[in-house]
Design an enzyme around this catalytic site. Structure first.
Site, PDB file in Angstrom:
ATOM      1  N   ASP A  10       0.866  -1.183   0.000  1.00  0.00           N
ATOM      2  CA  ASP A  10       0.000   0.000   0.000  1.00  0.00           C
ATOM      3  C   ASP A  10       0.900   1.229   0.000  1.00  0.00           C
ATOM      4  O   ASP A  10       1.825   1.341   0.817  1.00  0.00           O
ATOM      5  CB  ASP A  10      -0.916  -0.014   1.234  1.00  0.00           C
ATOM      6  CG  ASP A  10      -2.003   1.042   1.142  1.00  0.00           C
ATOM      7  OD1 ASP A  10      -3.180   0.677   1.049  1.00  0.00           O
ATOM      8  OD2 ASP A  10      -1.665   2.254   1.162  1.00  0.00           O
ATOM      9  N   ASP A 106      -4.015   2.477  -5.025  1.00  0.00           N
ATOM     10  CA  ASP A 106      -2.670   2.497  -4.422  1.00  0.00           C
ATOM     11  C   ASP A 106      -2.325   1.245  -3.628  1.00  0.00           C
ATOM     12  O   ASP A 106      -1.393   1.253  -2.839  1.00  0.00           O
ATOM     13  CB  ASP A 106      -2.490   3.745  -3.552  1.00  0.00           C
ATOM     14  CG  ASP A 106      -2.966   3.534  -2.139  1.00  0.00           C
ATOM     15  OD1 ASP A 106      -3.975   2.823  -1.942  1.00  0.00           O
ATOM     16  OD2 ASP A 106      -2.320   4.079  -1.217  1.00  0.00           O
ATOM     17  N   GLU A 107      -3.077   0.156  -3.846  1.00  0.00           N
ATOM     18  CA  GLU A 107      -2.699  -1.058  -3.118  1.00  0.00           C
ATOM     19  C   GLU A 107      -2.866  -2.279  -4.017  1.00  0.00           C
ATOM     20  O   GLU A 107      -3.680  -2.281  -4.931  1.00  0.00           O
ATOM     21  CB  GLU A 107      -3.495  -1.217  -1.820  1.00  0.00           C
ATOM     22  CG  GLU A 107      -4.889  -1.692  -2.030  1.00  0.00           C
ATOM     23  CD  GLU A 107      -5.701  -1.793  -0.749  1.00  0.00           C
ATOM     24  OE1 GLU A 107      -5.308  -2.531   0.167  1.00  0.00           O
ATOM     25  OE2 GLU A 107      -6.759  -1.137  -0.695  1.00  0.00           O
TER      26      GLU A 107
HETATM   27  P1  TTP Z   1      -5.267   5.021   1.293  1.00  0.00           P
HETATM   28  O1  TTP Z   1      -4.256   4.009   0.934  1.00  0.00           O
HETATM   29  O2  TTP Z   1      -6.371   4.638   2.200  1.00  0.00           O
HETATM   30  O3  TTP Z   1      -4.553   6.252   1.988  1.00  0.00           O
HETATM   31  P2  TTP Z   1      -3.157   6.898   1.675  1.00  0.00           P
HETATM   32  O4  TTP Z   1      -2.390   6.169   0.649  1.00  0.00           O
HETATM   33  O5  TTP Z   1      -3.369   8.348   1.371  1.00  0.00           O
HETATM   34  O6  TTP Z   1      -2.427   6.831   3.073  1.00  0.00           O
HETATM   35  P3  TTP Z   1      -1.846   5.554   3.807  1.00  0.00           P
HETATM   36  O7  TTP Z   1      -2.102   4.377   2.930  1.00  0.00           O
HETATM   37  O8  TTP Z   1      -0.388   5.829   3.985  1.00  0.00           O
HETATM   38  O9  TTP Z   1      -2.579   5.488   5.102  1.00  0.00           O
HETATM   39  O10 TTP Z   1      -5.917   5.630   0.001  1.00  0.00           O
HETATM   40  C1  TTP Z   1      -5.184   5.805  -1.212  1.00  0.00           C
HETATM   41  C2  TTP Z   1      -5.599   7.082  -1.898  1.00  0.00           C
HETATM   42  O11 TTP Z   1      -6.995   7.076  -2.145  1.00  0.00           O
HETATM   43  C3  TTP Z   1      -5.335   8.312  -1.077  1.00  0.00           C
HETATM   44  O12 TTP Z   1      -4.040   8.825  -1.265  1.00  0.00           O
HETATM   45  C4  TTP Z   1      -6.397   9.253  -1.572  1.00  0.00           C
HETATM   46  C5  TTP Z   1      -7.531   8.373  -1.986  1.00  0.00           C
HETATM   47  N1  TTP Z   1      -8.580   8.406  -0.961  1.00  0.00           N
HETATM   48  C6  TTP Z   1      -9.654   9.310  -1.114  1.00  0.00           C
HETATM   49  O13 TTP Z   1      -9.730  10.012  -2.109  1.00  0.00           O
HETATM   50  N2  TTP Z   1     -10.605   9.357  -0.127  1.00  0.00           N
HETATM   51  C7  TTP Z   1     -10.555   8.578   1.002  1.00  0.00           C
HETATM   52  O14 TTP Z   1     -11.439   8.678   1.873  1.00  0.00           O
HETATM   53  C8  TTP Z   1      -9.456   7.661   1.140  1.00  0.00           C
HETATM   54  C9  TTP Z   1      -9.343   6.802   2.361  1.00  0.00           C
HETATM   55  C10 TTP Z   1      -8.501   7.612   0.139  1.00  0.00           C
HETATM   56 MG    MG Z   2      -2.211   4.116   0.796  1.00  0.00          MG
END
Ligand code: TTP
Ligand code: MG
Length: 389
Positions: A10, A106-107
Site C-alpha cells: 500500500d 494504491d494497493e
Molecule cells: P489510502 O491508501 O487509504 O490512503 P493513503 O495512501 O493516502 O495513506 P496511507 O495508505 O499511507 O494510510 O488511500 C489511497 C488514496 O486514495 C489516497 O491517497 C487518496 C484516496 N482516498 C480518497 O480520495 N478518499 C478517502 O477517503 C481515502 C481513504 C482515500
Molecule cells: Mg495508501
C-alpha cells in the site's frame, strides 16, 4: 502443498506523496489533497504524514482540516495523474510475479510464492520492490508478506509508513491476537460494539471465544466468518487480470431433443472442452452450471458448488449428472444445452488434490490427452464418457 506467500503493498499517503514527488518544494510539508478544495463542501482525499500530525485525515471536511492545520498546503487532486502513477506501480510489481491484483488505486496483492527463491526471501523481495519504486517514482510504500491476503493487509497497516513486515507461516494467529477487533476487515463499529458487549476486545479473544457465544452476539454467519478471520485462516486467492470469470460451451440443436441420454453425451463433450480450456489456462473451477433451453425459449440454469476446486473432467461430469436429474424433471423437449465453469482460480492445489484423491493417474492421462489435442485437434481424443455411444 506449497504454503502461499501473499505480499500486500500500500502506497503511503498516495496522492500527497505523488505531488511531493513531482514538486520537491512540497516535500516535508503538511500537504492536504482534496476534491473541490476551495468549496465549503470539499473533503480531504489524503494528507501527508506531516499533516496527519495535526489530526488531518481522509474524508474529513476541508474546512475542519483548515482549522486543525492552518499552515498546511491545500491542493486540488489530479486523478488522471494518480491513475497513471498507479499503472507504473502495477508494472513494477509485475516484474517480481505475474500474479498481481490491484485492489485499489494504491494497493495490490501479489502472490510471490514462486518468486521467493529467486529473490532470496520475504525481506529481499520487499526491499527489491521498495527500491524500484523509490528509484523510478520517488514514492514511499509499505509492504507486508504473510500466508494470506487478510493477514498481509492487516499487517501493512500496522507498519505504515515506509514499513515492511513478514509474518512467518504458522504464526498468523499469534500475530493477530493482540490487535483490537476493529482491525479486522468486516468488523465495523456495530460489530465491534456487539463484541464489546460480550467482553471481546482483541482479535485473540475473538479467535478463542466459544462459537455459541459469538453466534448469540452476532448471528450465525457473521460469527463464523469473523472467527475464521480472527484465527488468520481466511483469504481468497489472488485474482489476477488473467483469470476469466467463467469458461463455458454450449450447443444449439437443429431440432428439439427429447432423448436425455443423447443430451448427456453432448454435455459430457461440452464439459470436456471446458476442462481442456481450464487446464490450458492452469485454472480450477469451484462451480458448475448446467444451462438448458427448453423449446421454444425458456432458458433455465442449474448450478452446484464442487466440494473442492478441480480441473478434472470426471469431477465436472459428476456434477453435470447430478444437475441433469433436476433439469429432466421438466419433461420438455430441449433446444440448447450448455456447461459453464465458474468461481475460477489459479490451479494451486492441483497436485495435492490429485494425490489426496488418488487422482494422479487422471492427471497424467489428462495431460497426455491435452497434449495430443494440442497437436492433432480436440476431437482426435475421446475419453470414456463421450466415447461410448
Ligand atoms: P489510502 O491508501 O487509504 O490512503 P493513503 O495512501 O493516502 O495513506 P496511507 O495508505 O499511507 O494510510 O488511500 C489511497 C488514496 O486514495 C489516497 O491517497 C487518496 C484516496 N482516498 C480518497 O480520495 N478518499 C478517502 O477517503 C481515502 C481513504 C482515500
Ligand atoms: Mg495508501
Amino acid at each position: 502443498m506449497t504454503p502461499r506467500r501473499i505480499l500486500h503493498i500500500d502506497m503511503d499517503a498516495f496522492f500527497a506523496s505523488v505531488e511531493q514527488a513531482r514538486d520537491p518544494r512540497l516535500r516535508g510539508k503538511p500537504l492536504i489533497i482534496g476534491g473541490a478544495i476551495d468549496s465549503v463542501r470539499g473533503v480531504v482525499s489524503t494528507a501527508s504524514y506531516e499533516a496527519r500530525v495535526f489530526g488531518v485525515r481522509s474524508a474529513m471536511p476541508i474546512a475542519q482540516a483548515r482549522r486543525l492545520c492552518p499552515q498546511g498546503i491545500y491542493m486540488q487532486g489530479d486523478h488522471a495523474h494518480y491513475a497513471a502513477v498507479s499503472r507504473q506501480v502495477r508494472a513494477i510489481l509485475g516484474t517480481v510475479s505475474p500474479l498481481v491484483e490491484m485492489a485499489s488505486i494504491d494497493e495490490a496483492y501479489v502472490d510471490v510464492t514462486g518468486s521467493l527463491q529467486l529473490f532470496g526471501g520475504d525481506a529481499a523481495i520487499a526491499e527489491h520492490i521498495k527500491v524500484l519504486i523509490r528509484a523510478q517514482l520517488e514514492l514511499p510504500c509499505t509492504i507486508a508478506i504473510a500466508a494470506n491476503r487478510l493477514v498481509s493487509k492487516i499487517a501493512t497497516n500496522e507498519v505504515k509508513p515506509d514499513g515492511f513486515i513478514s509474518v512467518p507461516a504458522g504464526s498468523e494467529r499469534a500475530y493477530l491476537a493482540p490487535l483490537p477487533v476493529a482491525k479486522l476487515p468486516g468488523a465495523g463499529p456495530k460489530t465491534c460494539e456487539s463484541l464489546r458487549r460480550i467482553g471481546i476486545m482483541t482479535i485473540g479473544e475473538l479467535a478463542s471465544a466459544p462459537t455459541r457465544l459469538l453466534e448469540q452476539g452476532l448471528g450465525d454467519n457473521a460469527a463464523l466468518s469473523l472467527q475464521r478471520a480472527a484465527r488468520g485462516e481466511t483469504g481468497a486467492d489472488i485474482e489476477t487480470d488473467r483469470t476469466p470469470k467463467q469458461i463455458s460451451r454450449e450447443t444449439t440443436f437443429a431440432e428439439d431433443v427429447t432423448d436425455w441420454g443423447e443430451l448427456e453425451q453432448v454435455l459430457a463433450r461440452l464439459a470436456e472442452k471446458c476442462c481442456h480450456t481450464l487446464r490450458a489456462q492452469e485454472l480450477e473451477a469451484k462451480r458448475v452450471t448446467l444451462k438448458v433451453r427448453y423449446a421454444p425459449f425458456d432458458t433455465r440454469t442449474f448450478a452446484r458448488a464442487l466440494p473442492t476446486p478441480t480441473c478434472v473432467d470426471a469431477d465436472v461430469l459428476a456434477a453435470i449428472r447430478a444437475l441433469l436429474a433436476r433439469a429432466r424433471a421438466r419433461k420438455e423437449p430441449v433446444r440448447l444445452v450448455g456447461v459453464a465453469l465458474g468461481e475460477l482460480r489459479q490451479g494451486q492445489h492441483q497436485l495435492e488434490l490429485f494425490s489426496a484423491n488418488g487422482n494422479e493417474k487422471w492427471e497424467r492421462v489428462l495431460h497426455t490427452v491435452d497434449e495430443l489435442r494440442g497437436k492433432i485437434g480436440f476431437d482426435a481424443v475421446r475419453l470414456g464418457q463421450t466415447g461410448r455411444r
